[in-house]
Structure formats: structure tokens, C-alpha cells
Design a protein around this motif. Structure first.
Motif, PDB file in Angstrom:
ATOM      1  N   CYS A  98      49.824 -40.933  32.235  1.00 18.21           N
ATOM      2  CA  CYS A  98      50.046 -40.985  30.784  1.00 18.21           C
ATOM      3  C   CYS A  98      51.540 -41.092  30.515  1.00 18.21           C
ATOM      4  O   CYS A  98      52.324 -40.292  31.038  1.00 18.21           O
ATOM      5  CB  CYS A  98      49.473 -39.722  30.125  1.00 18.21           C
ATOM      6  SG  CYS A  98      49.847 -39.633  28.366  1.00 18.21           S
ATOM      7  N   CYS A 132      52.077 -32.475  28.547  1.00 17.98           N
ATOM      8  CA  CYS A 132      53.118 -32.470  27.512  1.00 17.98           C
ATOM      9  C   CYS A 132      52.617 -31.671  26.304  1.00 17.98           C
ATOM     10  O   CYS A 132      51.446 -31.291  26.252  1.00 17.98           O
ATOM     11  CB  CYS A 132      53.493 -33.904  27.114  1.00 17.98           C
ATOM     12  SG  CYS A 132      52.363 -34.650  25.929  1.00 17.98           S
ATOM     13  N   CYS A 136      46.499 -32.089  25.355  1.00 16.97           N
ATOM     14  CA  CYS A 136      45.163 -32.717  25.340  1.00 16.97           C
ATOM     15  C   CYS A 136      44.122 -31.917  26.115  1.00 16.97           C
ATOM     16  O   CYS A 136      42.928 -32.186  25.998  1.00 16.97           O
ATOM     17  CB  CYS A 136      45.258 -34.138  25.876  1.00 16.97           C
ATOM     18  SG  CYS A 136      46.271 -35.200  24.829  1.00 16.97           S
TER      19      CYS A 136
END
Ligand code: SF4
Length: 223
Positions: A98, A132, A136
Motif C-alpha cells: 500500500c 499507517c 484499516c
């Protein structure tokens, strides 16, 4: 449905059918394993293949007499972590996959999974690892959540989902990997030794207070 899947059998329209759910580290499956899952499901006329909320893949609707052969042909380990333990650690793709990722959530999540999967505790402890601050993997609503920052990991504790959700509190920032696993060990040790045996991690923290917990684990050793 989830718990029934893990137990391996499901009552359906008056008859019992069975499910097999292999253990998948971090919900990752190779193309070859996926093909085998499909082949076994087709061969034994399973009703469906289900992706579960815990990121497992279950073959559902098998007949009891086909269970052993199905496992043998899959050649995969069963998902054995049930109940009072640390189950799969929820992770996001992290910096490996990602572009938003600041830390390697897959690497850290896999290590945590290997370290704690099946470890028995008085109550189940849920973990989340996000690469991060977008979080999520719901790191802030897990018992213990890690969130990647530019200079290391942020550690959150005491979050929960469900009917009365609560965000966890941040107790550390910029933790490097070597200290991170020691800190996780210490938190689980203190919780195991100090809780009354009935309270979940979040209830234990609410009772003693996050500041007192930080003293119990001697947070200064890790930050
Ligand atoms: S938490 Fe960050 S790194 Fe992980 S999937 Fe979400 S945006 Fe990507």
C-alpha cells in the motif's frame, strides 16, 4: 456462523453439514493453495467457499464422511485457535503493498501471529496491525492495536468494537520492532497475572486505569 464454522459443523435445515477452515497466516493464501481449496470443494460437492470475517477461507457444506479426506487432500493445517486465546491478528497490506504504508504491517503482523497464535489466555485478546494512521485494520478498536508512523510503531490499548465501541488509548510512539515484541509480551503477562480471570482486556484496563497499567508494565523500559 463464524463460531460454528470454526467448530466444523453447522445445522442446516435439520441436518448437520460440515465446514473445514484451514489456518491462514494473515489471511494470505498462495494461488496453489487456493486452487487446492477449489478442487477439494468441487470434488466433495461443498455448498460454497466462504471468506469469513476473520479472514479465513472455509469450505462449507461438506458431508461428515468426506471431512478426513478433504483435510488430507488440502494438506493444510486446521484453524485450531478457538476461544480464550489470541486468534488471528488483523493486519492491513502495510508498506509492502500500500503506497500509504509507513511500516511493514505484514511482517510485524506475521511475527505477532506466529508468536501468539493459540497462546492460551484467560480471555480472548484481539490485535490489529495497521501500516499507517488510516488504521484499516481497526487498530484503535482492538484490545491491542499497532499503527505505523514515520519513525516506528504507535501502540494503542483498550479499544473495542461491538454495541458500545471505544477507541483505544495511545501509550507509546516510535517503538522499534525489537522493543515492540518485548512490550507486547509484557502487556499480556501483566494482564494474565493481574486480571480477575473474567474481565476482558478492556474491562481490566478500565478497572485499573491506563496510567496504572503503564506503571505495571513499566512502560519507561520500552519508550
Ligand atoms: S492502514 Fe494505511 S497502509 Fe494499511 S491499508 Fe490502510 S492506508 Fe494502507
Amino acid at each position: 456462523m463464524q463460531e460454528l464454522l470454526e467448530m466444523g459443523n453447522i445445522e442446516e435445515e435439520g441436518q448437520t453439514v460440515y465446514a473445514v477452515a484451514p489456518y491462514l497466516t494473515q489471511g494470505i493464501v498462495t494461488p496453489e493453495e487456493l486452487r487446492r481449496l477449489a478442487d477439494v470443494a468441487e470434488k466433495y460437492q461443498a455448498a460454497a467457499i466462504k471468506v469469513t470475517e476473520a479472514r479465513k477461507i472455509a469450505i462449507v457444506g461438506l458431508k461428515e464422511e468426506d471431512i478426513d479426506a478433504a483435510w488430507q487432500e488440502l494438506g493444510m493445517k486446521p484453524e485450531v485457535a478457538i476461544g480464550l486465546c489470541i486468534r488471528n491478528v488483523k493486519i492491513c497490506p502495510g508498506m509492502a503493498y500500500c503506497k500509504m504504508g509507513l511500516q511493514d504491517a505484514i511482517a510485524v503482523g506475521t511475527k505477532l501471529d506466529e508468536r501468539y497464535h493459540e497462546r492460551e489466555l484467560l480471555r480472548e485478546v484481539k490485535m490489529g496491525v495497521s501500516g499507517c494512521p488510516n488504521s484499516c485494520s481497526d487498530s484503535r478498536t482492538r484490545d491491542i492495536g499497532l499503527i505505523g508512523g514515520r519513525n516506528g510503531w504507535m501502540v494503542y490499548i483498550g479499544g473495542k468494537g461491538g454495541k458500545t465501541p471505544k477507541l483505544g488509548e495511545r501509550i507509546a510512539v516510535n517503538i522499534k520492532e525489537d522493543k515492540l515484541f518485548e512490550l507486547m509480551d509484557q502487556m499480556l503477562l501483566v494482564y494474565s497475572e493481574q486480571s480477575d480471570g473474567k474481565e476482558i482486556f478492556e474491562e481490566y484496563l478500565s478497572r485499573v486505569g491506563v496510567e496504572a497499567f503503564k506503571r505495571q508494565i513499566d512502560i519507561t523500559l520500552f519508550i
